[in-house]
Design an enzyme around this catalytic site. Structure first.
Site, PDB file in Angstrom:
ATOM      1  CB  ILE A   3       3.897   1.945   3.829  1.00 33.79           C
ATOM      2  CG1 ILE A   3       5.042   2.046   2.822  1.00 33.79           C
ATOM      3  CG2 ILE A   3       2.820   2.994   3.561  1.00 33.79           C
ATOM      4  CD1 ILE A   3       5.813   3.336   2.813  1.00 33.79           C
ATOM      5  N   GLY A   4       2.995   0.505   6.535  1.00 35.72           N
ATOM      6  CA  GLY A   4       1.951   0.177   7.497  1.00 35.72           C
ATOM      7  C   GLY A   4       0.571   0.204   6.888  1.00 35.72           C
ATOM      8  CG  ASN A   9      -0.461  -7.937   1.907  1.00 34.39           C
ATOM      9  OD1 ASN A   9       0.237  -8.783   2.468  1.00 34.39           O
ATOM     10  ND2 ASN A   9      -0.168  -6.665   1.936  1.00 34.39           N
ATOM     11  CB  CYS A  33      -1.883  -8.308   7.476  1.00 28.96           C
ATOM     12  SG  CYS A  33      -1.957  -7.646   5.830  1.00 28.96           S
ATOM     13  CG  ASN A  37       4.554  -8.994   0.709  1.00 23.98           C
ATOM     14  OD1 ASN A  37       5.187  -7.947   0.741  1.00 23.98           O
ATOM     15  ND2 ASN A  37       3.248  -9.040   0.869  1.00 23.98           N
ATOM     16  CB  THR A  38       9.083  -7.039   1.761  1.00 24.53           C
ATOM     17  OG1 THR A  38       8.013  -6.960   2.713  1.00 24.53           O
ATOM     18  CG2 THR A  38       8.807  -6.068   0.637  1.00 24.53           C
ATOM     19  N   GLY A  54      12.606  -7.603  -6.852  1.00 26.39           N
ATOM     20  CA  GLY A  54      13.863  -7.123  -7.395  1.00 26.39           C
ATOM     21  C   GLY A  54      13.937  -6.991  -8.895  1.00 26.39           C
ATOM     22  CB  THR A  81      12.030  -1.538  -5.312  1.00 24.74           C
ATOM     23  OG1 THR A  81      11.423  -2.169  -4.182  1.00 24.74           O
ATOM     24  CG2 THR A  81      13.055  -0.541  -4.841  1.00 24.74           C
TER      25      THR A  81
HETATM   26  C1  LIG Z   1       6.841   0.992  -0.467  1.00 22.31           C
HETATM   27  C2  LIG Z   1       6.269  -0.381  -0.660  1.00 22.31           C
HETATM   28  C3  LIG Z   1       4.937  -0.627  -0.340  1.00 22.31           C
HETATM   29  C4  LIG Z   1       4.376  -1.874  -0.512  1.00 22.31           C
HETATM   30  N1  LIG Z   1       3.063  -2.082  -0.215  1.00 22.31           N
HETATM   31  C5  LIG Z   1       2.488  -3.305  -0.444  1.00 22.31           C
HETATM   32  C6  LIG Z   1       1.104  -3.527  -0.240  1.00 22.31           C
HETATM   33  O1  LIG Z   1       0.359  -2.613   0.116  1.00 22.31           O
HETATM   34  N2  LIG Z   1       0.612  -4.770  -0.458  1.00 22.31           N
HETATM   35  C7  LIG Z   1       1.411  -5.802  -0.884  1.00 22.31           C
HETATM   36  O2  LIG Z   1       0.925  -6.923  -1.070  1.00 22.31           O
HETATM   37  N3  LIG Z   1       2.722  -5.612  -1.111  1.00 22.31           N
HETATM   38  C8  LIG Z   1       3.276  -4.391  -0.903  1.00 22.31           C
HETATM   39  N4  LIG Z   1       4.624  -4.197  -1.171  1.00 22.31           N
HETATM   40  C9  LIG Z   1       5.436  -5.329  -1.677  1.00 22.31           C
HETATM   41  C10 LIG Z   1       5.562  -5.263  -3.191  1.00 22.31           C
HETATM   42  O3  LIG Z   1       4.312  -5.363  -3.811  1.00 22.31           O
HETATM   43  C11 LIG Z   1       6.496  -6.378  -3.707  1.00 22.31           C
HETATM   44  O4  LIG Z   1       5.955  -7.627  -3.357  1.00 22.31           O
HETATM   45  C12 LIG Z   1       7.883  -6.277  -3.120  1.00 22.31           C
HETATM   46  O5  LIG Z   1       8.270  -4.929  -2.995  1.00 22.31           O
HETATM   47  C13 LIG Z   1       8.929  -7.020  -3.954  1.00 22.31           C
HETATM   48  O6  LIG Z   1       9.057  -6.483  -5.245  1.00 22.31           O
HETATM   49  P1  LIG Z   1      10.192  -5.399  -5.644  1.00 22.31           P
HETATM   50  O7  LIG Z   1      11.478  -5.950  -5.152  1.00 22.31           O
HETATM   51  O8  LIG Z   1      10.087  -5.278  -7.122  1.00 22.31           O
HETATM   52  O9  LIG Z   1       9.835  -4.145  -4.940  1.00 22.31           O
HETATM   53  C14 LIG Z   1       5.176  -2.931  -0.998  1.00 22.31           C
HETATM   54  C15 LIG Z   1       6.515  -2.694  -1.322  1.00 22.31           C
HETATM   55  C16 LIG Z   1       7.078  -1.435  -1.166  1.00 22.31           C
HETATM   56  C17 LIG Z   1       8.509  -1.226  -1.536  1.00 22.31           C
END
Ligand SMILES: Cc1cc2nc3c(=O)[nH]c(=O)nc-3n(C[C@H](O)[C@H](O)[C@H](O)COP(=O)(O)O)c2cc1C
Ligand SMILES: Cc1cc2nc3c(=O)[nH]c(=O)nc-3n(C[C@H](O)[C@H](O)[C@H](O)COP(=O)(O)OP(=O)(O)OC[C@H]3O[C@@H](n4cnc5c(N)ncnc54)[C@H](O)[C@@H]3O)c2cc1C
Ligand SMILES: Cc1cc2nc3c(=O)[nH]c(=O)nc-3n(C[C@H](O)[C@H](O)[C@H](O)COP(=O)(O)OP(=O)(O)OC[C@H]3O[C@@H](n4cnc5c(N)ncnc54)[C@H](O)[C@@H]3O)c2cc1C
Ligand SMILES: Cc1cc2nc3c(=O)[nH]c(=O)nc-3n(C[C@H](O)[C@H](O)[C@H](O)COP(=O)(O)O)c2cc1C
Ligand code: FES
Ligand code: FES
Lengths: 306, 264, 306, 264
Positions: free
Chosen positions: C73-74, C129, C132, C194-195, C246, C268
């Protein structure tokens, strides 16, 4: 003709097709030879071999995760002598190159295995499994420090009679630096990726399912991480990459090629379908037809080579 | 051993969370030894990803059918329980080394011991033994009355003792509580023992007969990857003095001579 | 009574239950308020806020992977002023604690956001976060170097009126060292994970699907990595962890608790089912019944405690 | 907008790789605007994980049915194509802002332009317009003859022009080739334009009418996460001078005034 389009050559190895079973997922070939002729395969990466026999970890050794599995086999293997006397000779009946995966806990271990195993006639290349904990460096794995990884590579290159592929761990901040370090140290190629470190906890026992607690995550779940790392590394090194991580289909193989792989290994998919490798090979031909590609080598790195 | 696609004939609840699925196809037309198992892809796609090992509980070569009896434990067996007649099931097998019965003689006495979802393979075993003229006695244990199954079917091959832990059906207690003179199930009452069930039950049997010279076989479980002997997921340490250092449950087992393995 | 058993307290925050939507997966709450009352939630982690409005990355911004998804998303967001004037005040209608996720490319950026946003009445905690890229350090991310991560934490702690959770990146060799560094720097808690960095390549175009090429992998696929990291870190730090990665079900939540989490975030899964969070909360009660657990806090770290 | 579980009435191939699925349930009993879409969970489990956006192609409030017409592209639509009558489909909707038709007056002339799987939402649109007494003309384009669908159905609401790229059916070429006096489809021939189709088609329309004062609406596609406006996956940059910097396809669209968005 059609066979030729699947041919690849990497680090001097000529493979009839770029598909090989991944190390640890195919034993030393005997079991899957009950299903199909192993000459169908481009190569075979056999189970990690250590100097001495290893008993491996206590069980349970595997656990399932969403779209993946964890394993903590613990490098169980019959030891170098047995592999040299029994396993590799048995594989001679197939005209299929063998990639010998080697492991150890000290540099000396690795060197001892590399020196002898690289002399075996049907061993076409070595694959250095550097995900093992390095006892002389306090147990940090060989694969997480570029200097240690490079040093090990150098020592192996000194004794190896065959090309050396270094198998990179994905559990690192900066895989490119490690890749460049082992390339500079003389690696002929890279294998990537090994498994991601993961865990599952049993709700009933409230303990990790694996006796070893943590294990290596493999299967489709890790594919995007593998693709990303191969994409990053292949643009920064000049040595070929054997790609792996979650491959299940010919489409997956093409995705790995586009990212920069020159061959691929199929691991977990063998457990799901013992015919995974030959099926992928057949489907790969069909895909190349559909894509109008004459040689799969055209696809290597095509994702970033404009 | 090969991969096969068999058609579901029926899939019915036979006890609490326990289903019997009947599959049909030419594929069944091969030698299947009691105690062998199938590695079952319970659903398409990647979740569940791995196959699930389930024992063959019965075979009918004339109808080309085989049965499995399984308890719903997690995602795989849950999905399997939703299969309906006409669906295709992808399986691999028959796998492993089953119960050794080739040497059995007419008139010998076999004791079959089963616990929970360890009971299913004993049905096919009982039938094959009976066919050879072996006299079969079965002792099968469950948690409570609503979990009991196969009592009647095993009954057609010989005497059946049922135990439940809460005593709600049959004898109160564990199967091992019956292995004595009171029930006519002491060492002298049988020539060979075949057992399949939870690890504590198998351990108790091993402890009890380890030092005897009774012929006895245990069918073990272990989490599996490949199911064909390639991945080393499913090992048990070999007992001292064996020519092996370990055994693979999937390809060296699941049935082992009682003294051969170390049940950690 | 039954409500109390889901209550958790972490870093001074009292939550009615341990379930919150994860940052970036729930906007600023408006959209999901169309489906259910946001007071059902333990807390809400809102979208990352930066000093200035950000346009984010070109599209496509998401791609699907086996059991997961990639996003790039950025950090698109309307900027601090807009968040302070519109988004956070709108959320005041709910008696639900807000965790403000903050991002930036320089320490000054982060500090500016932290200082002002931490003063907002319904903001109960900050979530830093640190995935970055840090422009003053040549673009390496704040989250991959323990020293840089600790320095940033210190600066934020100086200005923040609320507890600070540092959100760790899983794309590191040694997450424990980073966790300990930010704890020593004063972090009140951790959010993890985070991801994972991943990629998918489109077979037709032969290019990465995401315009940004690489993206962050989330969803069930990464759960075992999250569990492993929380397991490792929770045994080495004394601050609470908000677990994520997850989560789709109450069983997953319990697994995160057993590993060492004190609360969890659901990302998600909201996309798959807009009712994911309230459904999980309801099912969690049933699970505690079944497990005979009086308070979910009993489960925190129960996988490794004695 | 809400989650719903609808029952499959039928799911039939209507053109090459294109299926029409009819779903039934009380859930349909709500206001649905032409151009709105559903976010469809094509199968259970985690693969495919995300929902798929598919336009509502028709609605029958008396039968409580709605139709979607979709082309099999990848894993999600493949699984959807395997649904059979009686299956339940999990969906979220109706989502987004549809084609604006409230202001339409009897006697006005609407030009509907569709390309490929952009054609489906035009059917429901045509019907609603026709009901208001609006005169509907449709121009629909496809790759080749075997891909053509909805020609007949659209025909019941007005004139239909079909184009195919290879000329195997209807007019040879692209839909935009027909928008001129030769076909009576020039600017003066219509009062409002509604279009849905591939990006190059929409770009061509935007280029053509950008500088005119014709009322025109485009329905856009974008890869989606949430489908409800929360994740910012699906944005298009807003045109200069807008009060927004971007629009979300899922909640601000998928239908936009032609001059409002930048089609990258
Ligand atoms: C579309 C999307 C946008 C995200 N935006 C942010 C964000 O702005 N800041 C942040 O710390 N993590 C962001 N994340 C990460 C999530 O907060 C989370 O740490 C990560 O998706 C793992 O959890 P999940 O598997 O339940 O999605 C984003 C994740 C997704 C999928
Ligand atoms: C040789 C053999 C024969 C078996 N025969 C039967 C039978 O006839 N009837 C029956 O009900 N069960 C039998 N089991 C047990 C059966 O394999 C498990 O109950 C089943 O795998 C659980 O899968 P799940 O997806 O429902 O559970 P989950 O807990 O979701 O499974 C997760 C993973 O753990 C593995 N696993 C979980 N429990 C076991 C177990 N007890 N043994 C091996 N792997 C396990 C699964 O295979 C899977 O890989 C047998 C096991 C073995 C090894
Ligand atoms: C508002 C809207 C309405 C749509 N209406 C229709 C319709 O009525 N009929 C029809 O056939 N198609 C329609 N589409 C396109 C449809 O969403 C895609 O063809 C479908 O998502 C492909 O999914 P898949 O799993 O088969 O393909 P895959 O390629 O496996 O999908 C992988 C991922 O990419 C996404 N994706 C792939 N192609 C598209 C696309 N063109 N648009 C958005 N996301 C995409 C998928 O949703 C999924 O997340 C519409 C798209 C949008 C945005
Ligand atoms: C059960 C199992 C055992 C493995 N053993 C080894 C090994 O001995 N040496 C090695 O380098 N990699 C080993 N691996 C890693 C695989 O070779 C491969 O890198 C990894 O599984 C990713 O591929 P996949 O997702 O196709 O399985 C093992 C993997 C599994 C699942
Ligand atoms: S399950 Fe792979 S060796 Fe037994
Ligand atoms: S898909 Fe999430 S905002 Fe549009």
């Amino acid at each position: 003709m059609t066979a030729a389009r699947l041919q690849v050559e990497l680090a001097g190895m000529k493979l009839r097709n770029p598909i090989m079973p991944a190390s640890g997922c195919f034993g030393f070939g005997k079991e899957y030879a009950q299903f199909y002729d192993l000459e169908k395969l481009g190569a075979i990466a056999v189970k990690a071999t250590t100097v001495e026999e290893r008993a491996g970890n206590p069980t349970p050794r595997v656990a399932e995760t969403p779209g993946g599995m964890l394993n903590a086999i613990g490098l169980q293997n019959p030891g170098l002598d047995h592999v040299l006397e029994h396993e590799l000779p048995w594989l001679e009946r197939f005209d299929t190159p063998i990639i010998a995966n080697i492991a150890g806990t000290t540099t000396e271990d690795y060197v001892a295995v590399a020196e002898r195993i690289s002399q075996v006639q049907n061993v076409t290349a070595l694959e250095l499994n550097i995900s093992c904990p390095n006892v002389s460096c306090g147990g940090i794995t060989f694969g997480t420090d570029p200097v240690i990884a490079a040093d090990l590579t150098k020592e192996i290159k000194k004794v190896s009679k065959k090309p050396v592929f270094v198998k990179l761990s994905p559990n690192v901040t900066d895989v490119v630096t490690i890749a460049k370090a082992v390339e500079a140290a003389g690696a002929d190629g890279l294998s990537m990726i090994n498994t991601l470190l993961g865990m599952r906890i049993d709700l009933r026992t409230r303990k990790p399912i694996l006796a070893n607690q943590v294990g290596g995550l493999s299967g489709p779940a890790i594919k995007p991480v593998a693709i990303r790392m191969i994409w990053q590394v292949s643009q920064q090194v000049d040595i070929p990459i054997i790609g792996m991580g979650g491959i299940q289909s010919a489409e997956d193989v093409i995705e790995f090629f586009l990212a920069g792989a020159s061959a691929v290994a199929v691991g977990t998919a063998n457990f799901v379908d013992p015919y995974a490798c030959p099926t992928i090979i057949d489907e790969l031909e069909e895909w190349l037809d559909r894509m109008g590609v004459n040689s799969i080598t055209e696809l290597i790195g095509a994702g970033w080579k404009n | 051993m090969d991969k096969g696609l068999l058609q579901v004939v029926s899939n019915e609840l036979v006890a609490d969370r326990v289903y019997r699925i009947r599959l049909q196809g030419e594929w069944v037309n091969r030698k299947i030894v009691p105690g062998q198992f199938l590695h079952v892809k319970c659903g398409p796609g990647i979740d569940p990803l791995l196959r699930r090992p389930i024992s063959i509980s019965d075979v009918d070569q004339t109808e080309h059918t085989l049965d499995m009896i399984y308890r719903v434990e997690g995602s795989g067996t849950k999905i399997l329980s939703e299969a309906i007649a006409g669906n295709q099931i992808d399986l691999l097998g028959p796998l492993g080394i089953g119960f050794p019965i080739d040497q059995r003689q007419k008139g010998e006495r076999a004791l079959l011991i089963g616990g929970g979802v360890g009971v299913p393979p004993l049905l096919y075993l009982a039938r094959e033994l009976a066919q050879k003229g072996v006299r079969v006695t079965s002792v099968i244990g469950f948690g409570e009355a609503n979990q009991v199954f196969l009592e009647e079917e095993l009954g057609s091959y010989g005497e059946v003792y049922v135990t439940t832990i809460d005593g709600s059906k049959g004898h109160n207690g564990l199967v091992t509580d019956l292995l004595n003179e009171q029930y006519g199930l002491d060492n002298n009452a049988w020539d060979v023992l075949y057992a399949c069930g939870p690890l504590p039950m198998l351990r108790a049997l091993q402890d009890r007969y380890q030092a005897t010279d009774k012929e006895a076989y245990l069918s073990l479980e272990q989490r599996m990857g490949c199911g064909v002997g390639a991945c080393l997921a499913c090992v048990y340490p070999a007992a001292e003095g064996s020519d092996h250092s370990y055994y693979k449950t999937c390809s060296d087992g699941p049935v082992f001579e009682l003294r051969k393995v170390v049940l950690g």
